[in-house]
Design a protein around this motif. Sequence first.
Motif, PDB file in Angstrom:
ATOM      1  N   LEU A 113      -7.860   0.340   2.528  1.00 26.60           N
ATOM      2  CA  LEU A 113      -8.727  -0.668   2.070  1.00 26.60           C
ATOM      3  C   LEU A 113     -10.221  -0.310   2.704  1.00 26.60           C
ATOM      4  N   ASP A 114     -10.115   0.155   3.920  1.00 28.89           N
ATOM      5  CA  ASP A 114     -11.444   0.667   4.387  1.00 28.89           C
ATOM      6  C   ASP A 114     -11.977   1.987   3.788  1.00 28.89           C
ATOM      7  N   CYS A 115     -11.123   2.746   3.324  1.00 28.86           N
ATOM      8  CA  CYS A 115     -11.517   3.979   2.412  1.00 28.86           C
ATOM      9  C   CYS A 115     -11.678   3.628   0.939  1.00 28.86           C
ATOM     10  N   GLY A 116     -11.690   2.436   0.522  1.00 27.78           N
ATOM     11  CA  GLY A 116     -11.983   2.316  -0.796  1.00 27.78           C
ATOM     12  C   GLY A 116     -11.012   2.398  -1.701  1.00 27.78           C
ATOM     13  N   GLY A 117      -9.848   2.464  -1.079  1.00 26.17           N
ATOM     14  CA  GLY A 117      -8.643   2.783  -1.905  1.00 26.17           C
ATOM     15  C   GLY A 117      -8.509   4.382  -2.432  1.00 26.17           C
ATOM     16  N   ASN A 118      -9.377   5.189  -1.493  1.00 24.19           N
ATOM     17  CA  ASN A 118      -9.072   6.701  -1.822  1.00 24.19           C
ATOM     18  C   ASN A 118      -7.938   7.393  -0.916  1.00 24.19           C
ATOM     19  N   LYS A 119      -7.024   7.595  -1.579  1.00 26.66           N
ATOM     20  CA  LYS A 119      -5.657   8.227  -0.856  1.00 26.66           C
ATOM     21  C   LYS A 119      -5.881   9.234   0.110  1.00 26.66           C
ATOM     22  N   ALA A 120      -6.573  10.215  -0.781  1.00 21.82           N
ATOM     23  CA  ALA A 120      -6.796  11.355   0.354  1.00 21.82           C
ATOM     24  C   ALA A 120      -7.715  11.174   1.674  1.00 21.82           C
ATOM     25  N   ARG A 121      -8.687  10.345   1.495  1.00 22.83           N
ATOM     26  CA  ARG A 121      -9.361   9.896   2.863  1.00 22.83           C
ATOM     27  C   ARG A 121      -8.452   9.065   3.805  1.00 22.83           C
ATOM     28  N   ALA A 122      -7.768   7.979   3.078  1.00 23.08           N
ATOM     29  CA  ALA A 122      -6.936   7.341   3.851  1.00 23.08           C
ATOM     30  C   ALA A 122      -5.869   8.185   4.746  1.00 23.08           C
ATOM     31  N   ALA A 123      -5.352   9.171   4.156  1.00 27.03           N
ATOM     32  CA  ALA A 123      -4.300  10.060   4.567  1.00 27.03           C
ATOM     33  C   ALA A 123      -5.007  10.922   5.807  1.00 27.03           C
TER      34      ALA A 123
END
Length: 111
Positions: A49-59
Motif C-alpha cells: 500500500l505504501d508503494c501505491g500498489g506498485n508490485k515491483a517497488r513493493a518487492a
Amino acid sequence: FDDLGALRLLVALSEGPELRRYVEDELGPLLEHDALVKNPLLPTLRTFLDCGGNKARAADALFVQRRTLYHRLERLSEILGLDLTRVDNQQRLQLAVRGHDLLRRPALRRT
C-alpha cells in the motif's frame, strides 16, 4: 496535530469505538491469521500500500522476488476477500492499516 493532514480524522475516530470497529471489519481476518503464523502478512500489505500498489517497488522494498510478493498478495487477497488491484480496496485498507497503527501507538493519540 495540524501536520497530520487526513490522519486527523483517524485520530478523532480513535477516541471512540468507531476506528477499532473499522480496523476489525477491514483487517480482522488478517490480524487473526498473523497471530497464528511465524511470518505475518500485515507488513507485506503495508509495504504494498505504501508503494501505491506498485508490485515491483513493493518487492524491492521487501527485498523479495516478485514471485514471492505475488504469492503473498494472492494469499492476502484470499484472507481479506478483496481484490488488491482495485484502488478503492487499496484506499480502504490503507485507512485500516493507518488506523491499526494509531490504535497500537496511544502516545500519538490526542488527549
